[in-house]
Design a protein around this motif. Structure first.
Motif, PDB file in Angstrom:
ATOM      1  N   SER A 277       0.769  -1.043  -0.079  1.00  0.00           N
ATOM      2  CA  SER A 277       0.076   0.015   0.102  1.00  0.00           C
ATOM      3  C   SER A 277       0.943   1.273   0.103  1.00  0.00           C
ATOM      4  N   LEU A 278       0.413   2.214  -0.771  1.00  0.00           N
ATOM      5  CA  LEU A 278       1.246   3.655  -0.645  1.00  0.00           C
ATOM      6  C   LEU A 278       0.440   4.505   0.286  1.00  0.00           C
ATOM      7  N   ILE A 279       1.249   4.721   1.350  1.00  0.00           N
ATOM      8  CA  ILE A 279       0.898   5.626   2.537  1.00  0.00           C
ATOM      9  C   ILE A 279       1.213   6.941   2.170  1.00  0.00           C
ATOM     10  N   THR A 280       0.037   7.819   2.160  1.00  0.00           N
ATOM     11  CA  THR A 280       0.409   9.167   1.966  1.00  0.00           C
ATOM     12  C   THR A 280      -0.341  10.161   3.018  1.00  0.00           C
ATOM     13  N   ARG A 281      -0.103  11.333   3.251  1.00  0.00           N
ATOM     14  CA  ARG A 281      -0.657  12.245   4.030  1.00  0.00           C
ATOM     15  C   ARG A 281      -1.489  13.275   3.623  1.00  0.00           C
ATOM     16  N   THR A 282      -2.625  13.386   4.162  1.00  0.00           N
ATOM     17  CA  THR A 282      -3.383  14.577   3.608  1.00  0.00           C
ATOM     18  C   THR A 282      -2.657  16.303   4.030  1.00  0.00           C
ATOM     19  N   LEU A 283      -2.508  17.022   2.847  1.00  0.00           N
ATOM     20  CA  LEU A 283      -2.015  18.446   2.903  1.00  0.00           C
ATOM     21  C   LEU A 283      -2.919  19.175   3.073  1.00  0.00           C
ATOM     22  N   TYR A 284      -3.886  19.147   2.338  1.00  0.00           N
ATOM     23  CA  TYR A 284      -5.182  20.055   2.259  1.00  0.00           C
ATOM     24  C   TYR A 284      -6.574  19.253   1.798  1.00  0.00           C
ATOM     25  N   VAL A 285      -7.641  19.996   2.255  1.00  0.00           N
ATOM     26  CA  VAL A 285      -8.810  19.757   1.786  1.00  0.00           C
ATOM     27  C   VAL A 285      -9.369  21.013   1.176  1.00  0.00           C
ATOM     28  N   LYS A 286      -9.413  20.876  -0.035  1.00  0.00           N
ATOM     29  CA  LYS A 286      -9.777  22.072  -0.783  1.00  0.00           C
ATOM     30  C   LYS A 286     -11.409  22.130  -1.286  1.00  0.00           C
ATOM     31  N   GLN A 287     -12.078  22.940  -1.139  1.00  0.00           N
ATOM     32  CA  GLN A 287     -13.525  23.092  -1.540  1.00  0.00           C
ATOM     33  C   GLN A 287     -13.771  24.004  -3.010  1.00  0.00           C
ATOM     34  N   GLY A 288     -13.789  23.047  -3.963  1.00  0.00           N
ATOM     35  CA  GLY A 288     -13.749  23.558  -5.179  1.00  0.00           C
ATOM     36  C   GLY A 288     -15.190  24.060  -5.482  1.00  0.00           C
ATOM     37  N   THR A 289     -15.404  24.470  -7.007  1.00  0.00           N
ATOM     38  CA  THR A 289     -16.752  24.874  -7.279  1.00  0.00           C
ATOM     39  C   THR A 289     -18.076  23.793  -7.196  1.00  0.00           C
ATOM     40  N   SER A 290     -17.652  22.512  -7.688  1.00  0.00           N
ATOM     41  CA  SER A 290     -18.547  21.548  -7.347  1.00  0.00           C
ATOM     42  C   SER A 290     -18.229  20.248  -6.877  1.00  0.00           C
ATOM     43  N   LYS A 291     -16.974  20.425  -6.341  1.00  0.00           N
ATOM     44  CA  LYS A 291     -16.478  19.063  -5.565  1.00  0.00           C
ATOM     45  C   LYS A 291     -15.368  19.439  -4.662  1.00  0.00           C
ATOM     46  N   GLN A 292     -14.872  18.301  -3.777  1.00  0.00           N
ATOM     47  CA  GLN A 292     -13.840  18.786  -2.946  1.00  0.00           C
ATOM     48  C   GLN A 292     -12.454  17.663  -3.165  1.00  0.00           C
ATOM     49  N   PHE A 293     -11.693  18.370  -2.971  1.00  0.00           N
ATOM     50  CA  PHE A 293     -10.240  17.876  -3.464  1.00  0.00           C
ATOM     51  C   PHE A 293      -9.558  17.330  -2.165  1.00  0.00           C
ATOM     52  N   ALA A 294      -9.093  16.156  -1.951  1.00  0.00           N
ATOM     53  CA  ALA A 294      -8.345  15.743  -0.894  1.00  0.00           C
ATOM     54  C   ALA A 294      -6.912  15.844  -1.319  1.00  0.00           C
ATOM     55  N   ILE A 295      -6.096  16.872  -1.223  1.00  0.00           N
ATOM     56  CA  ILE A 295      -4.759  17.129  -1.673  1.00  0.00           C
ATOM     57  C   ILE A 295      -3.737  16.242  -0.852  1.00  0.00           C
ATOM     58  N   VAL A 296      -2.962  15.159  -1.371  1.00  0.00           N
ATOM     59  CA  VAL A 296      -2.101  14.487  -0.486  1.00  0.00           C
ATOM     60  C   VAL A 296      -0.606  14.749  -0.974  1.00  0.00           C
ATOM     61  N   ASP A 297       0.220  14.210  -0.237  1.00  0.00           N
ATOM     62  CA  ASP A 297       1.708  14.483  -0.571  1.00  0.00           C
ATOM     63  C   ASP A 297       2.282  13.515  -1.821  1.00  0.00           C
ATOM     64  N   ALA A 298       1.704  12.380  -1.845  1.00  0.00           N
ATOM     65  CA  ALA A 298       2.127  11.332  -2.517  1.00  0.00           C
ATOM     66  C   ALA A 298       1.510  11.855  -4.192  1.00  0.00           C
ATOM     67  N   GLY A 299       2.191  11.559  -5.143  1.00  0.00           N
ATOM     68  CA  GLY A 299       1.881  11.934  -6.493  1.00  0.00           C
ATOM     69  C   GLY A 299       1.948  10.770  -7.658  1.00  0.00           C
ATOM     70  N   MET A 300       1.732  11.264  -8.887  1.00  0.00           N
ATOM     71  CA  MET A 300       2.161  10.301  -9.694  1.00  0.00           C
ATOM     72  C   MET A 300       3.593   9.876  -9.742  1.00  0.00           C
ATOM     73  N   THR A 301       4.467  10.497  -9.218  1.00  0.00           N
ATOM     74  CA  THR A 301       5.904  10.225  -9.305  1.00  0.00           C
ATOM     75  C   THR A 301       6.017   8.921  -8.352  1.00  0.00           C
ATOM     76  N   ASP A 302       5.221   8.807  -7.499  1.00  0.00           N
ATOM     77  CA  ASP A 302       5.236   7.589  -6.364  1.00  0.00           C
ATOM     78  C   ASP A 302       4.373   6.503  -6.904  1.00  0.00           C
ATOM     79  N   LEU A 303       3.352   6.728  -7.591  1.00  0.00           N
ATOM     80  CA  LEU A 303       2.411   5.374  -8.093  1.00  0.00           C
ATOM     81  C   LEU A 303       1.845   6.436  -9.466  1.00  0.00           C
ATOM     82  N   ILE A 304       2.389   5.779 -10.559  1.00  0.00           N
ATOM     83  CA  ILE A 304       1.810   6.257 -11.976  1.00  0.00           C
ATOM     84  C   ILE A 304       0.700   5.645 -12.626  1.00  0.00           C
ATOM     85  N   ARG A 305       0.401   4.368 -11.840  1.00  0.00           N
ATOM     86  CA  ARG A 305      -0.606   3.690 -12.708  1.00  0.00           C
ATOM     87  C   ARG A 305      -1.836   4.341 -12.954  1.00  0.00           C
ATOM     88  N   PRO A 306      -2.522   5.011 -12.009  1.00  0.00           N
ATOM     89  CA  PRO A 306      -3.899   5.860 -12.231  1.00  0.00           C
ATOM     90  C   PRO A 306      -3.357   6.893 -13.502  1.00  0.00           C
TER      91      PRO A 306
END
Length: 385
Positions: A277-306
């Motif tokens: 499992s890739l374990i990552t930590r939440t940096l911010y919870v951002k409320q967008g216009t129509s959705k919420q973003f959970a912004i984490v400190d892992a990225g496509m550099t750590d897991l590129i499959r998605p």
């Protein structure tokens, strides 16, 4: 079997990182060996490309199974990790001279050769070293698999293997070369295959090929059917170990072997996929216009499959059990494709929450990059935490 995480121990580890469940890996390896032993002449090689973490390889090598490599670096890594050279197979459509020489110098079991041109170079390099190179010819069987287009490898349009119409001439050429020992045929039709019918179709094609070769007086010692067995990315807790029983049974039922033939399997994702499992930590919870973003400190550099395959991974909040909310889980990379999931239901996410991206033991840490000058993620074994 629900995966439990030592969350308290995670709090002081720098994120993102990979967590590998050693107990699950051991159970998976045990079942693989148990099922393969039911059939005479079945030999398993672990596909190093799925996960080459040294501690993971050390644990796998202790079982005595072989290794499937696709680069000189993988050969070096697996030999350093305790895999015996005489159980190493070396595939790959573009083997460099130094990689071939490395295989020759270490007397590996065989080269899975993907073209007549490669065969000629191996013969030439083996002659210079006074060696005889054992080879299996990788045949492109033109058999499709029900999987993502980018991980289908057995169609005529793919770059892999020797075309069916060139098979006879290449086999004869191999048998005439002075420093080549032709020992078998190799096949691989793709990855993340969940339908046993795909493997049955491969068996039927191999049977026809063997019948054709027999009419020409050619018999082979080894049949390598590759790997490809998939894992359940949707419900990893429900199916932590793939259905190896049905997998091996499919080949036993449909593959018509000649007396004394050995069958080789190159399993990768199905061995290690669910234990990581890739374990990552939440940096911010951002409320967008129509959705919420959970912004984490892992990225496509750590897991590129998605980003690469639009692959789905189950995502869970390890820190909270509050009511479910919908989030787009995204990373910090300056690319719009740096998204792990859209509209996923998670227990309410707060800054600092630990998030686990499941089923990441295969093609996770091994495919990590340093784009945006990021650090490579570290892999931790459960035994050491």
């Amino acid at each position: 079997m629900k995966e439990t995480f030592p969350t308290d121990k995670f709090r002081n580890i720098e994120t993102p990182f990979y967590y590998y469940d050693c107990d699950l890996l051991r159970k998976t390896l045990h079942i693989i060996q148990e099922e393969a032993r039911k059939y005479e002449g079945y030999l398993v090689h672990y596909a190093i490309k799925a996960n080459a973490n040294k501690k993971v390889l050390n644990l796998i090598s202790q079982t005595g199974i072989g290794a499937d490599c696709v680069s000189g670096g993988e050969i070096q890594r697996c030999l350093e990790s305790g895999f015996p050279a005489d159980k190493v197979v070396f595939a790959g459509v573009g083997k460099a001279d130094w990689e071939i020489n490395l295989g020759l110098d270490n007397d590996i079991f065989c080269f899975n050769v993907e073209s007549k041109e490669e065969l000629e170079i191996i013969n030439e390099l083996a002659q210079k070293r006074g060696k005889i190179a054992s080879v299996c010819l990788r045949i492109n069987p033109n058999v499709g698999a029900h999987t993502h287009a980018n991980i289908t490898t057995g169609l005529a349009e793919n770059k892999f293997g020797i075309a069916m119409q060139d098979m006879h001439s290449t086999v004869l050429a191999a048998m005439e070369m002075t420093h080549i020992k032709f020992i078998g045929l190799h096949f691989h039709i793709g990855s993340q295959i969940m339908e046993m019918g795909d493997f049955q179709a491969l068996c039927e094609r191999i049977n026809a090929i063997q019948d054709d070769l027999k009419e020409r007086g050619i018999e082979v010692e080894n049949i390598n059917v590759g790997g490809g067995l998939g894992i359940d990315y949707n419900e990893p807790d429900e199916h932590p170990i793939p259905d190896f029983q049905s997998y091996f049974k499919t080949f036993a039922k449909h593959l018509k072997l000649r007396k004394g033939q050995k069958v080789h399997f190159e399993l990768g994702r199905s061995v290690v996929g669910q234990m990581g499992s890739l374990i990552t930590r939440t940096l911010y919870v951002k409320q967008g216009t129509s959705k919420q973003f959970a912004i984490v400190d892992a990225g496509m550099t750590d897991l590129i499959r998605p980003a690469l395959y639009q692959a789905h991974h189950r995502i869970v909040n390890l820190s909270n059990t509050d009511e479910l909310q919908s989030y787009d889980v995204v990373g910090p990379i300056c690319e719009s494709s740096d998204v792990f999931a859209k509209g996923v239901s998670l227990n309410m996410v707060h800054r600092g929450d630990l998030i686990a991206i499941r089923s990441s033991g295969a093609y996770g840490e091994i495919m990590a990059s340093q784009y945006n000058c990021r650090k490579l993620p570290i892999g931790y074994m459960s035994d050491e935490l």
